[in-house]
Write a protein that holds these residues in place. Structure first.
Motif, short mmCIF file in Angstrom:
data_model
loop_
_atom_site.label_atom_id
_atom_site.label_comp_id
_atom_site.label_asym_id
_atom_site.label_seq_id
_atom_site.Cartn_x
_atom_site.Cartn_y
_atom_site.Cartn_z
N ILE A 191 0.83 -1.22 0.00
CA ILE A 191 0.00 0.00 0.00
C ILE A 191 0.86 1.26 0.00
O ILE A 191 0.34 2.36 0.14
N GLN A 192 2.17 1.09 -0.14
CA GLN A 192 3.13 2.20 -0.20
C GLN A 192 3.07 3.07 1.05
O GLN A 192 3.19 4.29 0.98
N ALA A 193 2.90 2.40 2.18
CA ALA A 193 2.97 3.11 3.47
C ALA A 193 4.42 3.03 3.94
O ALA A 193 4.76 2.30 4.88
N ASP A 194 5.27 3.79 3.29
CA ASP A 194 6.72 3.64 3.48
C ASP A 194 7.21 4.11 4.84
O ASP A 194 8.30 3.76 5.26
N SER A 195 6.41 4.92 5.52
CA SER A 195 6.83 5.41 6.85
C SER A 195 6.53 4.41 7.95
O SER A 195 7.07 4.52 9.04
N THR A 196 5.63 3.46 7.68
CA THR A 196 5.12 2.57 8.71
C THR A 196 6.09 1.42 8.95
O THR A 196 6.20 0.52 8.13
N ARG A 197 6.79 1.49 10.06
CA ARG A 197 7.80 0.48 10.38
C ARG A 197 7.78 0.20 11.88
O ARG A 197 7.30 1.00 12.68
N THR A 198 8.38 -0.93 12.25
CA THR A 198 8.66 -1.16 13.65
C THR A 198 9.87 -0.32 14.04
O THR A 198 10.64 0.13 13.18
N ILE A 199 10.04 -0.14 15.33
CA ILE A 199 11.13 0.71 15.82
C ILE A 199 12.49 0.19 15.35
O ILE A 199 13.37 0.96 14.96
N GLU A 200 12.67 -1.13 15.37
CA GLU A 200 13.97 -1.69 15.00
C GLU A 200 14.20 -1.63 13.49
O GLU A 200 15.31 -1.89 13.03
N ASP A 201 13.17 -1.29 12.75
CA ASP A 201 13.27 -1.26 11.29
C ASP A 201 12.87 0.11 10.75
O ASP A 201 12.37 0.24 9.64
N ARG A 202 13.07 1.16 11.56
CA ARG A 202 12.60 2.49 11.19
C ARG A 202 13.14 2.96 9.85
O ARG A 202 14.30 2.71 9.51
N ASN A 203 12.32 3.69 9.12
CA ASN A 203 12.72 4.28 7.85
C ASN A 203 13.32 5.66 8.13
O ASN A 203 12.61 6.56 8.58
N PRO A 204 14.61 5.87 7.87
CA PRO A 204 15.24 7.15 8.21
C PRO A 204 14.71 8.33 7.41
O PRO A 204 14.96 9.49 7.76
N ASP A 205 13.98 8.06 6.34
CA ASP A 205 13.41 9.15 5.54
C ASP A 205 12.20 9.79 6.21
O ASP A 205 11.71 10.82 5.75
N PHE A 206 11.72 9.17 7.30
CA PHE A 206 10.52 9.67 7.99
C PHE A 206 10.86 9.85 9.47
O PHE A 206 10.82 8.90 10.25
#
Length: 623
Positions: free
Chosen positions: A188-203
């Protein structure tokens, strides 16, 4: 997305936020389209980095819906059966009671597992270390008893979703975070949605004030960080056909599945699979049937995801706790205002839409002797805000419901408007007694050049006395400002002690010129609404410009002498600090030292402080 409407809505929402808040963000989708979104405040308040729509917030227990969706994806593939015992998927799961073997996957998702609740150690941390939270939970449960037989009753349980997360990982053969990204948030291209250990640095992750970033290790139960726009994308799965969640899965999640042995209990039975309630309602709004709601609360954030089938709408909102708002109420009002303006639909049940002519006539700036208030209206509600010229605005009254004649705060307090002798007044009725509160601002004659030359200058008190408590709390100094958008009105914006219990450390006194050197308080509000008006008188003495107002004498700060080690004299002295002052000066008996910062706020006072802190700049008063 209607960016202009989002801005107006954000300005309206901002009026409800507490002083010195960090951040709140929201998003709204209707009919599958993003129609409004914004982020207010700060991503990093100490560094003055503003928040924007790409910022992420720890949505805590909203993560449980993602975990449930992950389970349902595997159910769809025939790899998980909801009514199969958990031990068949996680053989190492064990407890001190044999009944643990009867806990099914469904019990984990409808809070009826009977598990103790939460394994707190490592739940929330400030730094990632080499630890396995899932293993710690399994070890904790191995030494724990059930509090109820599986299926006996539902009680909110974090560890149930940690077990569900472990089930997903075991059955899929993947890390939970990888499975989530590959099968749900990625498609669904929810690129910001991550677990803490897998955080997306762009968000970037927001953090509250100077607190360290909050890292939640409980991935399935509460470990997701996401932007509100991406949270809305996830919520849209429950309103639209999609290849991720089947209609059967969504229907199963949306069934009332909670269990209670109390006939009067209405909340526990409304648990769905993951959802806090599958039949959410609110007395102020017509939301229709089948409204799904999931909330989340962490050590820094409060969040809500609400799915409203009747209006094909998804609401997402998250705040840092220092905003001090009701996120559910805020989100529903945003939806109500959007539907009213864009579709002509009123979902208000206990309020009436405010007619545009009333909004136009009654909104605006209202003045009190010591304060400036903003009255704003949108949809069927109004906000009243204290709006100081210096410092951050803060709410006075929020979410006042319009009943066709008055704006209702609660069963004892309401507001209305009145006109008399050419002026407009904000009125209040409290416990059956009506009285005027404030007078609406209006324009006067343009300012002369003499008055314009005084604008934005600061004046500091020069005749305080050693025993005077007032001058240490309020009216220590003022800046002279023009009231924005109102010709001819001047404001002496006084400073004092930040956090003072008197006028909250500030006093904005309005007046109009009465000649080139005198001002006159012009408010004509009976009861309390025009007490303590100010009539300033400006004059020169040598090279210095002074002002006598409110019984004190003030001097323009740029004409003050610099402090160069002068001692106490037989009269008060006020100095400009051009170099650091170490705060160690001895104080003769019966005398006093005050230190003001550059904004004329009191930061040190020997009358009330045992020890003065050093000051790099500001003003020094030897009294």
């Amino acid at each position: 997305m209607d960016c202009e409407w989002s801005k107006r809505t954000s300005d309206f929402l901002k009026m409800t936020l507490a002083k010195d808040y960090t951040s709140v963000s929201y998003a709204l989708r209707v009919d599958g389209e993003l129609v409004a979104a914004d982020a207010l405040g700060w991503q990093d308040q100490p560094q003055q980095i503003k928040a924007d729509e790409r910022c992420t917030y720890n949505v805590a227990s909203v993560s449980k819906i993602y975990c449930t969706a992950a389970v349902m994806v595997l159910v769809q593939r025939g790899l998980i059966d909801l009514d199969t015992p958990v031990v068949e998927y996680v053989p190492e799961f064990t407890m001190l009671d044999e009944d643990y073997k009867k806990i099914t996957v469904r019990h984990l998702l409808n809070h009826a597992s009977g598990l103790p609740g939460t394994q707190w150690k490592g739940f929330s941390v400030t730094a990632l270390t080499k630890r396995d939270y899932d293993e710690e939970v399994l070890n904790y449960l191995a030494n724990s008893h059930l509090k109820a037989k599986p299926g006996e009753y539902s009680v909110y349980c974090n560890d149930g979703f940690t077990l569900a997360e472990i089930v997903v990982a075991r059955v899929s053969g993947q890390r939970y975070s990888d499975f989530l990204r590959e099968n749900i948030t990625g498609p669904i291209q929810a690129d910001s949605t991550r677990t803490i250990e897998d955080r997306n640095p762009d968000f970037p992750l927001v953090h509250e004030k100077a607190k360290p970033a909050e890292l939640l290790l409980v991935e399935g139960a509460g470990g997701l960080t996401t932007s509100m726009i991406d949270l809305c994308k996830f919520g849209q799965l429950f309103l639209s056909e999609n290849p991720i969640l089947s209609e059967a899965s969504k229907q199963e999640m949306a069934k009332p599945q909670g269990v209670s042995f109390l006939a009067q209990d209405q909340k526990s039975p409304s648990y769905g699979l993951g959802w806090d309630t599958v039949c959410f309602s609110d007395p102020d709004f017509d939301l229709g049937e089948g409204v799904l709601r999931k909330g989340g609360n962490s050590f820094q954030f409060t969040s809500q995801l609400i799915i409203i089938p009747k209006y094909n709408a998804v609401l997402a909102i998250s705040e840092t706790h220092d905003c001090k708002i009701d996120v559910t109420q805020a989100a529903l009002h945003i939806l109500a205002q959007w539907l009213l303006q864009h579709k002509g639909i009123s979902i208000y049940k206990r309020a009436q839409p405010i007619p545009p002519a009333v909004v136009e006539a009654r909104s605006g700036i209202y003045l009190m002797p010591s304060a400036i208030a903003t009255v704003a209206m949108q949809g069927a509600i109004a906000h009243f805000q204290d709006t100081p010229l210096k410092g951050q605005p803060y709410p006075w009254e929020s979410y006042l419901r319009y009943d066709g004649q008055r704006w209702i705060a609660n069963e004892k307090v309401s507001y209305f408007f009145a006109e008399a002798q050419g002026d407009e007044y904000l009125m209040s009725e409290m416990n059956g007694v009506c009285y005027p509160v404030a007078m609406k601002a209006k324009a006067f004659a343009p300012l002369s050049e003499t008055w314009k030359q005084r604008l934005n200058h600061r004046y500091v008190v020069v005749n305080p006395t050693p025993e005077d408590l007032v001058i240490g709390e309020i009216m220590t100094g003022f800046s002279l400002e023009a009231l924005p958008d109102f010709e001819g009105i001047l404001v002496a914006s006084f400073s004092g002690r930040q956090g003072s219990d008197v006028y909250s450390g500030g006093f904005d006194g309005s007046f109009i010129p009465a000649g080139e050197n005198r001002g006159r308080g012009f408010l004509r509000t009976p009861c309390n609404g025009s007490r303590d008006l100010i009539d300033p008188y400006f004059f020169t003495q040598g090279e210095a410009e002074l002002c006598e107002v409110a019984s004190y004498r003030y001097q323009r700060t740029d004409t003050l002498p610099a402090y160069q080690g002068q001692a106490f004299a037989d009269h008060p002295q006020t100095f400009r600090l051009d170099q650091p002052f170490d705060g160690t000066m001895s104080v003769p008996e019966g005398r006093r030292i005050m230190i003001l910062d550059k904004d004329l706020n009191v930061v040190g006072d020997t009358l009330t402080d045992e020890q003065l802190k050093p000051a790099e700049s500001g003003y020094l008063l030897l009294i």
